[in-house]
Design a protein around this motif. Structure first.
Motif, mmCIF file in Angstrom:
data_model
loop_
_atom_site.group_PDB
_atom_site.id
_atom_site.type_symbol
_atom_site.label_atom_id
_atom_site.label_comp_id
_atom_site.label_asym_id
_atom_site.label_seq_id
_atom_site.Cartn_x
_atom_site.Cartn_y
_atom_site.Cartn_z
ATOM 1 N N ALA A 1 55.697 26.929 23.233
ATOM 2 C CA ALA A 1 57.150 26.931 23.374
ATOM 3 C C ALA A 1 57.715 28.302 23.033
ATOM 4 N N GLU A 2 57.129 28.944 22.027
ATOM 5 C CA GLU A 2 57.623 30.262 21.595
ATOM 6 C C GLU A 2 57.479 31.287 22.714
ATOM 7 N N VAL A 3 56.317 31.276 23.371
ATOM 8 C CA VAL A 3 56.073 32.242 24.446
ATOM 9 C C VAL A 3 57.032 32.015 25.608
ATOM 10 N N LEU B 1 62.591 28.478 30.212
ATOM 11 C CA LEU B 1 63.142 27.780 29.050
ATOM 12 C C LEU B 1 62.899 26.273 29.137
ATOM 13 N N GLN B 2 62.921 25.738 30.345
ATOM 14 C CA GLN B 2 62.600 24.316 30.512
ATOM 15 C C GLN B 2 61.141 24.040 30.159
ATOM 16 N N LEU C 1 57.380 21.667 25.947
ATOM 17 C CA LEU C 1 56.368 21.747 24.900
ATOM 18 C C LEU C 1 56.943 21.417 23.522
ATOM 19 N N ASN C 2 58.228 21.716 23.333
ATOM 20 C CA ASN C 2 58.895 21.421 22.059
ATOM 21 C C ASN C 2 60.370 21.170 22.351
ATOM 22 N N SER C 3 60.747 19.915 22.432
ATOM 23 C CA SER C 3 62.101 19.557 22.856
ATOM 24 C C SER C 3 63.177 19.971 21.851
ATOM 25 N N ASP C 4 62.778 20.327 20.628
ATOM 26 C CA ASP C 4 63.746 20.718 19.603
ATOM 27 C C ASP C 4 63.716 22.211 19.296
ATOM 28 N N HIS C 5 63.087 22.994 20.163
ATOM 29 C CA HIS C 5 62.970 24.428 19.889
ATOM 30 C C HIS C 5 64.364 25.072 19.920
ATOM 31 N N PRO C 6 64.875 25.579 18.791
ATOM 32 C CA PRO C 6 66.270 26.043 18.733
ATOM 33 C C PRO C 6 66.561 27.230 19.636
ATOM 34 N N GLN C 7 65.627 28.194 19.693
ATOM 35 C CA GLN C 7 65.842 29.361 20.545
ATOM 36 C C GLN C 7 65.937 28.945 22.013
ATOM 37 N N ALA C 8 65.031 28.070 22.441
ATOM 38 C CA ALA C 8 65.025 27.644 23.837
ATOM 39 C C ALA C 8 66.282 26.853 24.182
ATOM 40 N N LEU C 9 66.712 25.983 23.280
ATOM 41 C CA LEU C 9 67.929 25.197 23.525
ATOM 42 C C LEU C 9 69.144 26.103 23.689
ATOM 43 N N PHE C 10 69.295 27.024 22.773
ATOM 44 C CA PHE C 10 70.449 27.919 22.833
ATOM 45 C C PHE C 10 70.406 28.799 24.081
ATOM 46 N N GLN C 11 69.233 29.373 24.359
ATOM 47 C CA GLN C 11 69.117 30.275 25.511
ATOM 48 C C GLN C 11 69.316 29.521 26.829
#
Length: 212
Positions: free
Chosen positions: A156-158, A179-180, A185-195
């Motif tokens: 998810a980070e990558v 980002l999707q 891979l991690n539905s709660d990833h804060p960076q991905a949600l915000f971006q």
């Protein structure tokens, strides 16, 4: 609160078992608290000798040297470890982070390139290089590195960082796709949600942005 008393007990423990992890780490911390940095570093290095994958020993060595206001010894501890054991990739990561905190980005990049020359698909090396490129706003090259990292060790980070890089080039469809994948891979990833919310906002997809 009595590091000298602790040292006496740790010494007895090490007489029973010279490789005991808790005792070796304890000796390192206790000596650092007593102001004996050289002996603290000696014990942290012994941890790595007997327990090669124990990254916390290296982290403790760096923290102890920095707390003693001696960054040179922190750097030397990492450089010596890297020179003696070039296949231990966690050392490269800590050395890169050390250089970045010292605003020595060129030295950090040299270390990353050294790691990648030994292992072109090192997931740690790829993530570190992408981080340095992102810091320089070199999004084009960061994307190339991150795409390799996503193939070698998808996380998810990558994908979140890849999405951020695409956003830096104002490539919103590619950003949204990456980002999707991060959220898959991690539905709660804060960076991905915000971006992802920001990518939808910039694409004028107001409802999706509001929902996120």
């Amino acid at each position: 609160g009595d590091p000298k008393g602790a040292i006496d007990h740790y010494r007895v423990a090490l007489q029973e078992d010279p490789k005991r992890l808790g005792a070796l780490m304890g000796m390192g911390h206790a000596n650092a608290m007593s102001g004996n940095l050289d002996k603290a570093l000696y014990y942290f290095k012994r941890v790595r000798r007997y327990h090669p994958s124990h990254t916390k020993a290296l982290e403790a060595a760096v923290r102890s040297a920095m707390a003693a206001n001696d960054p040179r010894k922190a750097e030397m501890a990492l450089r010596e470890e890297k020179g003696q054991f070039p296949d231990r990739h966690d050392t490269y990561g800590l050395l890169v982070q050390f250089y970045m905190r010292q605003d020595r980005d060129d030295d950090a990049l040299t270390v990353v390139n050294d790691l990648l020359s030994r292992d072109a698909e090192s997931s740690i090396g790829l993530r570190l290089k992408a981080m340095l490129l992102m810091q320089k706003s070199d999004f084009t090259n960061a994307i190339l590195v991150l795409q390799t990292a996503a193939r070698v060790a998808p996380s998810a980070e990558v994908f979140a960082t890849l999405g951020e890089a695409f956003m830096g080039l104002i490539k919103m469809p590619e950003a949204i796709e990456s980002l999707q994948k991060a959220l898959a891979l991690n539905s709660d990833h804060p960076q991905a949600l915000f971006q992802l919310a920001e990518a939808h906002r910039k694409s004028q997809q107001w409802i999706k942005a509001f929902y996120l």
